[in-house]
Design a protein around this motif. Structure first.
Motif, mmCIF file in Angstrom:
data_model
loop_
_atom_site.group_PDB
_atom_site.id
_atom_site.type_symbol
_atom_site.label_atom_id
_atom_site.label_comp_id
_atom_site.label_asym_id
_atom_site.label_seq_id
_atom_site.Cartn_x
_atom_site.Cartn_y
_atom_site.Cartn_z
ATOM 1 N N PRO A 1 -8.189 99.467 65.446
ATOM 2 C CA PRO A 1 -8.646 99.684 64.063
ATOM 3 C C PRO A 1 -7.705 100.557 63.245
ATOM 4 O O PRO A 1 -7.527 100.336 62.048
ATOM 5 N N ASP A 2 -7.118 101.572 63.884
ATOM 6 C CA ASP A 2 -6.206 102.457 63.156
ATOM 7 C C ASP A 2 -4.745 102.137 63.454
ATOM 8 O O ASP A 2 -3.848 102.909 63.114
ATOM 9 N N GLY A 3 -4.500 100.994 64.096
ATOM 10 C CA GLY A 3 -3.149 100.666 64.526
ATOM 11 C C GLY A 3 -2.163 100.496 63.392
ATOM 12 O O GLY A 3 -1.001 100.915 63.493
ATOM 13 N N LEU A 4 -2.595 99.892 62.294
ATOM 14 C CA LEU A 4 -1.690 99.669 61.171
ATOM 15 C C LEU A 4 -1.262 100.998 60.554
ATOM 16 O O LEU A 4 -0.073 101.237 60.322
ATOM 17 N N SER A 5 -2.223 101.878 60.300
ATOM 18 C CA SER A 5 -1.902 103.183 59.711
ATOM 19 C C SER A 5 -1.002 103.999 60.623
ATOM 20 O O SER A 5 -0.018 104.604 60.173
ATOM 21 N N ARG A 6 -1.306 104.012 61.910
ATOM 22 C CA ARG A 6 -0.497 104.795 62.844
ATOM 23 C C ARG A 6 0.916 104.243 62.954
ATOM 24 O O ARG A 6 1.887 105.003 63.031
ATOM 25 N N THR A 7 1.033 102.928 62.942
ATOM 26 C CA THR A 7 2.357 102.307 63.014
ATOM 27 C C THR A 7 3.190 102.665 61.796
ATOM 28 O O THR A 7 4.353 103.089 61.915
ATOM 29 N N MET A 8 2.617 102.503 60.610
ATOM 30 C CA MET A 8 3.378 102.752 59.393
ATOM 31 C C MET A 8 3.675 104.237 59.202
ATOM 32 O O MET A 8 4.740 104.603 58.690
ATOM 33 N N GLN A 9 2.760 105.102 59.609
ATOM 34 C CA GLN A 9 3.041 106.535 59.541
ATOM 35 C C GLN A 9 4.195 106.906 60.464
ATOM 36 O O GLN A 9 5.088 107.686 60.098
ATOM 37 N N ALA A 10 4.192 106.338 61.664
ATOM 38 C CA ALA A 10 5.238 106.661 62.629
ATOM 39 C C ALA A 10 6.606 106.207 62.152
ATOM 40 O O ALA A 10 7.575 106.980 62.158
ATOM 41 N N VAL A 11 6.699 104.955 61.713
ATOM 42 C CA VAL A 11 8.008 104.456 61.285
ATOM 43 C C VAL A 11 8.452 105.142 60.003
ATOM 44 O O VAL A 11 9.637 105.474 59.835
ATOM 45 N N GLY A 12 7.509 105.390 59.082
ATOM 46 C CA GLY A 12 7.870 106.032 57.821
ATOM 47 C C GLY A 12 8.404 107.439 58.019
ATOM 48 O O GLY A 12 9.401 107.832 57.403
ATOM 49 N N ARG A 13 7.757 108.213 58.883
ATOM 50 C CA ARG A 13 8.192 109.596 59.111
ATOM 51 C C ARG A 13 9.527 109.641 59.844
ATOM 52 O O ARG A 13 10.423 110.424 59.494
ATOM 53 N N LEU B 1 2.278 101.249 70.184
ATOM 54 C CA LEU B 1 0.972 101.070 69.560
ATOM 55 C C LEU B 1 0.465 99.636 69.686
ATOM 56 O O LEU B 1 -0.606 99.312 69.170
ATOM 57 N N ARG B 2 1.244 98.771 70.332
ATOM 58 C CA ARG B 2 0.855 97.368 70.547
ATOM 59 C C ARG B 2 0.519 96.673 69.223
ATOM 60 O O ARG B 2 -0.456 95.965 69.095
ATOM 61 N N THR B 3 1.378 96.930 68.249
ATOM 62 C CA THR B 3 1.282 96.252 66.953
ATOM 63 C C THR B 3 2.288 95.115 66.945
ATOM 64 O O THR B 3 3.473 95.331 67.198
ATOM 65 N N ALA B 4 1.837 93.901 66.695
ATOM 66 C CA ALA B 4 2.714 92.728 66.722
ATOM 67 C C ALA B 4 3.384 92.533 65.364
ATOM 68 O O ALA B 4 2.707 92.480 64.336
ATOM 69 N N LEU B 5 4.702 92.423 65.384
ATOM 70 C CA LEU B 5 5.484 92.185 64.165
ATOM 71 C C LEU B 5 5.879 90.714 64.131
ATOM 72 O O LEU B 5 6.556 90.223 65.038
ATOM 73 N N HIS B 6 5.465 90.005 63.087
ATOM 74 C CA HIS B 6 5.715 88.569 62.991
ATOM 75 C C HIS B 6 6.885 88.224 62.076
ATOM 76 O O HIS B 6 7.538 87.187 62.267
ATOM 77 N N ALA B 7 7.144 89.040 61.078
ATOM 78 C CA ALA B 7 8.245 88.782 60.148
ATOM 79 C C ALA B 7 8.515 90.065 59.373
ATOM 80 O O ALA B 7 7.620 90.898 59.199
ATOM 81 N N TYR B 8 9.765 90.202 58.909
ATOM 82 C CA TYR B 8 10.099 91.377 58.096
ATOM 83 C C TYR B 8 11.298 91.061 57.213
ATOM 84 O O TYR B 8 12.079 90.150 57.489
ATOM 85 N N VAL B 9 11.429 91.842 56.159
ATOM 86 C CA VAL B 9 12.643 91.849 55.353
ATOM 87 C C VAL B 9 12.829 93.259 54.824
ATOM 88 O O VAL B 9 11.881 93.894 54.353
ATOM 89 N N LEU B 10 14.047 93.757 54.962
ATOM 90 C CA LEU B 10 14.410 95.068 54.427
ATOM 91 C C LEU B 10 15.256 94.849 53.182
ATOM 92 O O LEU B 10 16.341 94.270 53.257
ATOM 93 N N LEU B 11 14.755 95.302 52.043
ATOM 94 C CA LEU B 11 15.456 95.195 50.774
ATOM 95 C C LEU B 11 15.925 96.594 50.368
ATOM 96 O O LEU B 11 15.435 97.589 50.898
ATOM 97 N N PRO B 12 16.862 96.705 49.437
ATOM 98 C CA PRO B 12 17.402 98.034 49.118
ATOM 99 C C PRO B 12 16.343 99.087 48.803
ATOM 100 O O PRO B 12 16.492 100.245 49.197
ATOM 101 N N GLY B 13 15.276 98.708 48.115
ATOM 102 C CA GLY B 13 14.285 99.695 47.718
ATOM 103 C C GLY B 13 12.908 99.502 48.299
ATOM 104 O O GLY B 13 11.963 100.203 47.914
#
Length: 237
Positions: free
Chosen positions: A70-82, A47-59
């Motif tokens: 325009p819809d890149g953020l929603s599509r990215t988060m839907q894809a990874v979440g599912r 989806l050509r969404t650039a990730l600059h930083a992240y942190v995974l916490l327990p919850g």
């Protein structure tokens, strides 16, 4: 009152947070963390969404992402979440919802991106999960300090501006890390993400509102100020 549409501005960094349903853990072991990062890679690259930083916490998960569409953020988060929820449910023999509804996101001014990165990557220490600021494995901090190369990360222009060479940038980032993030800055980023506002200068907020045709900061509380020359008790026009 109708809920505002999510603030989304392609080409600009977004602070994104997604939490477990009813604050339940979404990572139970190391394999879960690895599976999420795999799902994230499979979502951001196509989806050509650039990730600059992240942190995974327990919850919960916090990220800084720049969508190209325009819809890149929603599509990215839907894809990874599912993808991750399906893998998590299979591994732990469970069914049902994993995430707490919609992910939340706000827009960050590029000039504040490095501060936002530091605020995200220091969350484990501020939450009391580790004593040493660099002890949490599941974040992009080691990448920005030059301790490992994280192929998930797309270093944005504000990070490149920290120095002319990788060593210069990593040293400058380490100095910023040592200086720390103020409580006000951390609170501003969290408010930006959780409440769906823009974090930046007045000019930046105004430009976001112009381009998205959506309010980018909350309205001031209280009654509108009276105009000069207005008599007491006279209603504003």
């Amino acid at each position: 009152m109708a809920r505002l549409a999510r603030l989304a501005a392609p080409g600009l960094p977004h602070a994104v947070v997604q939490r477990g349903h009813n604050r339940q853990p979404v990572f139970l072991d190391e394999e879960d963390y690895r599976l999420y990062l795999t799902a994230l890679r499979e979502a951001v690259l196509p989806l050509r969404t650039a990730l600059h930083a992240y942190v995974l916490l327990p919850g919960e998960v916090w990220m800084l992402l720049t969508p190209s569409q325009p819809d890149g953020l929603s599509r990215t988060m839907q894809a990874v979440g599912r993808r991750y929820a399906a893998a998590f449910n299979r591994r732990h023999a469970r069914t049902g919802t994993l995430w707490d509804g919609r992910f939340r996101a706000g827009v960050v001014e590029p000039a504040r991106l490095v501060t936002a990165m530091l605020a995200v990557e220091t969350l484990p220490q501020r939450r009391g999960l580790v004593g040493q600021i660099d002890a949490w494995r599941w974040s992009s901090l080691a990448h920005h300090l030059g301790r490992r190369h994280d192929t998930l990360i797309h270093d944005a222009a504000p990070f490149w501006a920290l120095g002319n060479t990788p060593f210069d940038r990593e040293a400058a980032y380490a100095r910023r890390l040592e200086e720390g993030v103020s409580g006000a800055e951390a609170e501003a980023l969290e408010s930006c993400a959780l409440k769906g506002w823009a974090w930046g200068s007045a000019a930046f907020v105004a430009e976001v509102e112009r381009t998205t045709e959506r309010r980018a900061q909350p309205r001031p509380r209280g009654r509108p100020r009276k105009q000069a020359g207005e008599a007491p008790g006279q209603p504003s026009r």
